[in-house]
Design a protein around this motif. Structure first.
Motif, PDB file in Angstrom:
ATOM      1  N   PRO A  29       0.793  -1.238   0.000  1.00 31.94           N
ATOM      2  CA  PRO A  29       0.000   0.000   0.000  1.00 31.94           C
ATOM      3  C   PRO A  29       0.825   1.287   0.000  1.00 31.94           C
ATOM      4  N   ASP A  30       2.140   1.165   0.213  1.00 34.72           N
ATOM      5  CA  ASP A  30       2.983   2.360   0.162  1.00 34.72           C
ATOM      6  C   ASP A  30       3.207   2.855  -1.261  1.00 34.72           C
ATOM      7  N   TYR A  31       2.779   2.069  -2.266  1.00 33.95           N
ATOM      8  CA  TYR A  31       3.021   2.438  -3.660  1.00 33.95           C
ATOM      9  C   TYR A  31       1.697   2.447  -4.416  1.00 33.95           C
ATOM     10  N   SER A  32       1.551   3.402  -5.296  1.00 36.43           N
ATOM     11  CA  SER A  32       0.291   3.553  -6.019  1.00 36.43           C
ATOM     12  C   SER A  32       0.095   2.411  -7.019  1.00 36.43           C
ATOM     13  N   ARG A  33      -1.165   2.193  -7.371  1.00 30.84           N
ATOM     14  CA  ARG A  33      -1.477   1.133  -8.329  1.00 30.84           C
ATOM     15  C   ARG A  33      -0.866   1.438  -9.693  1.00 30.84           C
ATOM     16  N   SER A  34      -0.835   2.692 -10.084  1.00 37.32           N
ATOM     17  CA  SER A  34      -0.258   3.051 -11.385  1.00 37.32           C
ATOM     18  C   SER A  34       1.239   2.761 -11.423  1.00 37.32           C
ATOM     19  N   ARG A  35       1.927   3.023 -10.308  1.00 37.17           N
ATOM     20  CA  ARG A  35       3.364   2.726 -10.268  1.00 37.17           C
ATOM     21  C   ARG A  35       3.594   1.209 -10.327  1.00 37.17           C
ATOM     22  N   ILE A  36       2.769   0.464  -9.591  1.00 34.60           N
ATOM     23  CA  ILE A  36       2.908  -0.998  -9.614  1.00 34.60           C
ATOM     24  C   ILE A  36       2.644  -1.532 -11.024  1.00 34.60           C
ATOM     25  N   LYS A  37       1.670  -0.948 -11.705  1.00 40.37           N
ATOM     26  CA  LYS A  37       1.383  -1.358 -13.083  1.00 40.37           C
ATOM     27  C   LYS A  37       2.590  -1.122 -13.977  1.00 40.37           C
ATOM     28  N   GLU A  38       3.287  -0.008 -13.774  1.00 40.66           N
ATOM     29  CA  GLU A  38       4.502   0.276 -14.549  1.00 40.66           C
ATOM     30  C   GLU A  38       5.552  -0.803 -14.321  1.00 40.66           C
ATOM     31  N   TRP A  39       5.712  -1.243 -13.075  1.00 47.51           N
ATOM     32  CA  TRP A  39       6.693  -2.285 -12.783  1.00 47.51           C
ATOM     33  C   TRP A  39       6.306  -3.610 -13.434  1.00 47.51           C
ATOM     34  N   ILE A  40       5.025  -3.917 -13.445  1.00 45.52           N
ATOM     35  CA  ILE A  40       4.571  -5.164 -14.092  1.00 45.52           C
ATOM     36  C   ILE A  40       4.893  -5.114 -15.578  1.00 45.52           C
ATOM     37  N   LEU A  41       4.535  -4.008 -16.233  1.00 49.74           N
ATOM     38  CA  LEU A  41       4.762  -3.877 -17.674  1.00 49.74           C
ATOM     39  C   LEU A  41       6.246  -3.877 -18.010  1.00 49.74           C
ATOM     40  N   ALA A  42       7.074  -3.415 -17.062  1.00 48.21           N
ATOM     41  CA  ALA A  42       8.524  -3.406 -17.270  1.00 48.21           C
ATOM     42  C   ALA A  42       9.159  -4.751 -16.911  1.00 48.21           C
ATOM     43  N   GLU A  43       8.329  -5.758 -16.615  1.00 45.12           N
ATOM     44  CA  GLU A  43       8.776  -7.110 -16.285  1.00 45.12           C
ATOM     45  C   GLU A  43       9.687  -7.116 -15.063  1.00 45.12           C
ATOM     46  N   ARG A  44       9.309  -6.352 -14.069  1.00 46.16           N
ATOM     47  CA  ARG A  44      10.050  -6.292 -12.811  1.00 46.16           C
ATOM     48  C   ARG A  44       9.335  -7.044 -11.690  1.00 46.16           C
ATOM     49  N   GLY A  62      -1.713 -16.952  -2.397  1.00 45.43           N
ATOM     50  CA  GLY A  62      -0.600 -17.733  -1.878  1.00 45.43           C
ATOM     51  C   GLY A  62       0.696 -17.574  -2.642  1.00 45.43           C
ATOM     52  N   GLU A  63       0.675 -16.833  -3.775  1.00 50.40           N
ATOM     53  CA  GLU A  63       1.900 -16.667  -4.553  1.00 50.40           C
ATOM     54  C   GLU A  63       2.917 -15.791  -3.812  1.00 50.40           C
ATOM     55  N   ALA A  64       4.185 -16.213  -3.925  1.00 52.36           N
ATOM     56  CA  ALA A  64       5.277 -15.387  -3.397  1.00 52.36           C
ATOM     57  C   ALA A  64       5.605 -14.312  -4.432  1.00 52.36           C
ATOM     58  N   VAL A  65       5.691 -13.065  -3.976  1.00 47.58           N
ATOM     59  CA  VAL A  65       5.899 -11.931  -4.874  1.00 47.58           C
ATOM     60  C   VAL A  65       7.296 -11.342  -4.653  1.00 47.58           C
ATOM     61  N   LEU A  66       7.968 -11.031  -5.771  1.00 47.31           N
ATOM     62  CA  LEU A  66       9.215 -10.290  -5.719  1.00 47.31           C
ATOM     63  C   LEU A  66       9.132  -9.178  -6.762  1.00 47.31           C
ATOM     64  N   ILE A  67       9.326  -7.952  -6.311  1.00 46.12           N
ATOM     65  CA  ILE A  67       9.331  -6.806  -7.226  1.00 46.12           C
ATOM     66  C   ILE A  67      10.711  -6.171  -7.199  1.00 46.12           C
ATOM     67  N   GLN A  68      11.335  -6.111  -8.355  1.00 47.06           N
ATOM     68  CA  GLN A  68      12.606  -5.406  -8.498  1.00 47.06           C
ATOM     69  C   GLN A  68      12.269  -3.949  -8.822  1.00 47.06           C
ATOM     70  N   ALA A  69      11.912  -3.209  -7.791  1.00 41.63           N
ATOM     71  CA  ALA A  69      11.443  -1.838  -7.979  1.00 41.63           C
ATOM     72  C   ALA A  69      12.595  -0.926  -8.376  1.00 41.63           C
ATOM     73  N   GLU A  70      12.292  -0.023  -9.290  1.00 40.90           N
ATOM     74  CA  GLU A  70      13.296   0.949  -9.717  1.00 40.90           C
ATOM     75  C   GLU A  70      12.633   2.325  -9.801  1.00 40.90           C
ATOM     76  N   PHE A  71      13.283   3.304  -9.229  1.00 43.38           N
ATOM     77  CA  PHE A  71      12.771   4.675  -9.235  1.00 43.38           C
ATOM     78  C   PHE A  71      13.768   5.556  -9.973  1.00 43.38           C
ATOM     79  N   GLU A  72      13.354   6.068 -11.105  1.00 41.82           N
ATOM     80  CA  GLU A  72      14.199   7.009 -11.825  1.00 41.82           C
ATOM     81  C   GLU A  72      14.140   8.364 -11.123  1.00 41.82           C
TER      82      GLU A  72
END
Length: 323
Positions: A29-44, A62-72
């Motif tokens: 919840p610390d990150y907006s849905r639009s930002r998370i969508k960007e990470w998904i589309l960027a295959e992160r 039950g899926e384990a999630v890993l996000i390689q978040a990147e902030f320009e």
């Protein structure tokens, strides 16, 4: 400059059937849905070790999630050593009392010397936060309180509060004309169809609501306390002009003040030289975006508005004006 961060979590069984971007927005919840969508589309984003790239993909739970978040780095402006009147500061937020004649964001005609440049100097890491953490703006010549987010999680929560109309912002103003009673204006505001630097009440505009109450009446002016329910560009200025009571000194929405018989030379000259809108963000109340604590700040009325009030009050008393 790029900031990288690994985010890990587990999708709840109760999220079965949700879209991936929706489920991750609830998990992080610390990150907006639009930002998370960007990470998904960027295959992160990966689920159970497998990269996923479709925000619409359904989750099973039950899926384990890993996000390689990147902030320009979000800000291209340069830091500048500009003094800020800091009312409050902690690791997550900053509240400032903005003076008149200080632009918030760089733009046409104001490439530097702004609040944003000052923030980059005061807190260099804020360059990684969108818009340098600025959550809401004040017009160049409007004075008063602004909250700034120092981190992305703080900004995400503050923006959500603004959108939910949970942040209270109250203003002091002096308007032309004598108003009879308080009330509210519920009129949409959009770009003026002919004057592109102006805003206007227009059917094609966005919803805008301003509440106001009378603090003091003078012979030809009214001192007001206003509360924003929404936050459109120039909202108070446009709504008050729409009521036929534009703000004193407003260069866009108010004509030249018409002298009133009996005004002193001092009052006449002071009004003539009052070259900004008489508007001040006096109170700000919000829930701290990280701790959840309710917090409130006030900023004293600036000297020019205090002096104008004194002159108008004296003029009213001298002429025995009685409502």
């Amino acid at each position: 400059m790029t900031q990288q961060l690994e985010l890990e979590g587990v999708i709840s069984d109760s999220q079965l059937g949700q879209r991936l971007d929706q489920a991750l927005a609830e998990c992080f919840p610390d990150y907006s849905r639009s930002r998370i969508k960007e990470w998904i589309l960027a295959e992160r984003v990966s689920l159970n070790g497998k990269t996923v790239a479709k925000p619409r993909e359904k989750v099973m739970g039950g899926e384990a999630v890993l996000i390689q978040a990147e902030f320009e780095e979000e800000v291209a402006a340069k830091p500048q050593d500009i003094a800020l009147d800091i009312v409050y500061e902690d690791d997550d937020i900053l509240v400032i009392n903005k003076p008149a004649d200080l632009v918030v964001h760089p733009g046409a005609g104001n490439h530097d010397g702004t609040v944003l440049n000052a923030l980059l100097h005061h807190c260099p890491s804020i360059a990684n936060v969108p818009r340098a953490g600025i959550v809401h703006r004040l017009d160049k010549d409007t004075t008063g309180l602004m909250v700034v987010a120092k981190t992305i999680p703080a900004q995400t929560h503050l923006v959500a509060q603004l959108q939910a109309r949970e942040i209270t912002r109250e203003y002091e103003a002096i308007a032309l004309g004598v108003m009879t009673a308080g009330g509210h204006v519920d009129e949409p505001i959009g770009r003026h169809p002919q004057r592109r630097t102006h805003m206007a009440v227009t059917e094609l505009g966005k919803p805008a609501v301003t509440h106001y109450r009378i603090r003091e009446k003078f012979r030809a002016h009214t001192r007001l306390r206003l509360r924003l329910e929404t936050g459109r560009t120039h909202q108070i200025r446009v709504h008050m002009a729409h009521l036929g009571h534009p703000l004193v000194g407003d260069p866009l929405y108010s004509g030249r003040p018409r002298p009133v018989k009996g005004w002193s030379e001092e009052l006449r000259e002071f009004l003539r030289r009052f070259n900004r809108q008489a508007l001040h963000a006096a109170m700000l109340r919000l829930e701290h975006p990280i701790t959840g604590e309710m917090m409130q700040w006030t900023a004293p009325i600036p000297d020019d508005m205090v002096r104008l009030t004194e002159l108008l009050r004296r003029d009213t008393e001298e002429h025995g004006f009685d409502y």
